[in-house]
Structures are given as C-alpha cells and as structure tokens.
Motif scaffolding. Structure first.
Motif, PDB file in Angstrom:
ATOM      1  N   GLY A   1      54.862 142.411  89.918  1.00  0.00           N
ATOM      2  CA  GLY A   1      55.330 141.497  88.886  1.00  0.00           C
ATOM      3  C   GLY A   1      56.065 140.284  89.428  1.00  0.00           C
ATOM      4  O   GLY A   1      56.263 139.298  88.720  1.00  0.00           O
ATOM      5  N   LEU A   2      56.476 140.326  90.692  1.00  0.00           N
ATOM      6  CA  LEU A   2      57.218 139.216  91.292  1.00  0.00           C
ATOM      7  C   LEU A   2      56.388 138.396  92.273  1.00  0.00           C
ATOM      8  O   LEU A   2      56.854 137.398  92.804  1.00  0.00           O
ATOM      9  N   THR A   3      55.152 138.809  92.521  1.00  0.00           N
ATOM     10  CA  THR A   3      54.329 138.156  93.534  1.00  0.00           C
ATOM     11  C   THR A   3      54.160 136.669  93.259  1.00  0.00           C
ATOM     12  O   THR A   3      54.363 135.832  94.147  1.00  0.00           O
ATOM     13  N   SER A   4      53.807 136.304  92.039  1.00  0.00           N
ATOM     14  CA  SER A   4      53.596 134.892  91.703  1.00  0.00           C
ATOM     15  C   SER A   4      54.854 134.075  91.931  1.00  0.00           C
ATOM     16  O   SER A   4      54.802 132.972  92.484  1.00  0.00           O
ATOM     17  N   GLN A   5      55.980 134.596  91.513  1.00  0.00           N
ATOM     18  CA  GLN A   5      57.262 133.899  91.655  1.00  0.00           C
ATOM     19  C   GLN A   5      57.571 133.629  93.132  1.00  0.00           C
ATOM     20  O   GLN A   5      57.972 132.526  93.500  1.00  0.00           O
ATOM     21  N   VAL A   6      57.361 134.630  93.978  1.00  0.00           N
ATOM     22  CA  VAL A   6      57.653 134.478  95.406  1.00  0.00           C
ATOM     23  C   VAL A   6      56.667 133.505  96.053  1.00  0.00           C
ATOM     24  O   VAL A   6      57.049 132.650  96.851  1.00  0.00           O
ATOM     25  N   ILE A   7      55.389 133.607  95.698  1.00  0.00           N
ATOM     26  CA  ILE A   7      54.385 132.693  96.244  1.00  0.00           C
ATOM     27  C   ILE A   7      54.723 131.251  95.867  1.00  0.00           C
ATOM     28  O   ILE A   7      54.661 130.349  96.703  1.00  0.00           O
ATOM     29  N   LEU A   8      55.084 131.019  94.609  1.00  0.00           N
ATOM     30  CA  LEU A   8      55.430 129.662  94.185  1.00  0.00           C
ATOM     31  C   LEU A   8      56.639 129.127  94.941  1.00  0.00           C
ATOM     32  O   LEU A   8      56.664 127.958  95.343  1.00  0.00           O
ATOM     33  N   GLU A   9      57.637 129.971  95.157  1.00  0.00           N
ATOM     34  CA  GLU A   9      58.818 129.551  95.922  1.00  0.00           C
ATOM     35  C   GLU A   9      58.418 129.114  97.323  1.00  0.00           C
ATOM     36  O   GLU A   9      58.877 128.086  97.827  1.00  0.00           O
ATOM     37  N   CYS A  10      57.551 129.883  97.942  1.00  0.00           N
ATOM     38  CA  CYS A  10      57.105 129.552  99.306  1.00  0.00           C
ATOM     39  C   CYS A  10      56.290 128.259  99.322  1.00  0.00           C
ATOM     40  O   CYS A  10      56.535 127.375 100.148  1.00  0.00           O
ATOM     41  N   THR A  11      55.318 128.155  98.439  1.00  0.00           N
ATOM     42  CA  THR A  11      54.441 126.985  98.468  1.00  0.00           C
ATOM     43  C   THR A  11      55.186 125.709  98.093  1.00  0.00           C
ATOM     44  O   THR A  11      54.877 124.647  98.609  1.00  0.00           O
ATOM     45  N   GLU A  12      56.181 125.810  97.213  1.00  0.00           N
ATOM     46  CA  GLU A  12      56.986 124.633  96.881  1.00  0.00           C
ATOM     47  C   GLU A  12      57.764 124.135  98.095  1.00  0.00           C
ATOM     48  O   GLU A  12      58.119 122.969  98.178  1.00  0.00           O
TER      49      GLU A  12
END
Length: 126
Positions: free
Chosen positions: A72-83
C-alpha cells in the motif's frame, strides 16, 4: 553507483544478495518503508541504517533505491524517490495504488515485458 534499500516486504533480499557482490555498487543505506518494519537484522551491519527513508534519501543521495515497503505504500515511496531524481528498482510498482504513478508520468508509455513502467522505474516482475 550508490544504492539504498527502502523496506523489505518483498524480494529485496534477492536484489541485495546480487548487488552486494558488485564491485561498482556502494550500498549506502537501509531504511524501513513504514514504522512497522524491523529491518536492522536483515542487512549487513556495515550498511548505515536510517529510521526514516526520507532522511536517508536526503543524507546519502543514492543513484538507485530498491523499493519494497508494504504494498500500500509502494507508490508513495516510488514518487518520493522519482521526485528527487533517484532511479527506482521495485517489485510490483503498481500493486495497489496505480493512479498516483500514472498521473506522475502522463506519457503514453506502456508497461513492457521487462517491467519498465517509466524511464526510471524498474520491476522484478512484468
């Protein structure tokens, strides 16, 4: 290449076992993907441990993050990294919350057989 690990709910240990043998890879940090993960016993103690992945990303400035928090947190963490301009290696990057990732990358790129979702998000599975 500086590589960090965020979470260990999936197959991150398989990536770890390969990356730690690469001479051109510096394992620069480990952090939980959420406050519910205990990761300290899973990785070599020579790799710095951070209580927060955002703190780790700000401190070590990795080239690549292996992302494997609870799904459930994968998208949030990926977005943080890519930003932050950090490439991501993730198992099932759109497992439960695909909309945030699709809106973050509004191009018409399709997921292809090697698991490429966007120029800097890679997956263990297609």
């Amino acid at each position: 290449m500086k590589v960090c690990f965020i979470g260990m709910c999936g197959h991150s240990m398989q990536a770890y076992s390969v990356l730690k043998q690469r001479p051109n890879v510096e394992l620069c940090g480990v952090a939980p993907g959420s406050s519910h993960e205990n990761m300290t016993a899973s990785f070599d103690e020579a790799i710095p441990f951070y209580p927060s992945y955002t703190e780790m990303l700000s401190t070590v400035h990795p080239d690549l993050a292996v992302v494997s928090p609870v799904f459930g947190l994968t998208s949030q963490v990926i977005l943080e990294c890519t930003e932050r301009g950090i490439d991501v290696f993730s198992e099932k990057p759109v497992a439960t919350k695909e909309l945030p990732l699709l809106t973050a990358f509004p191009t018409d790129q399709d997921m292809i057989s090697v698991g490429l979702l966007a120029p800097n998000i890679y997956s263990l599975y297609a």
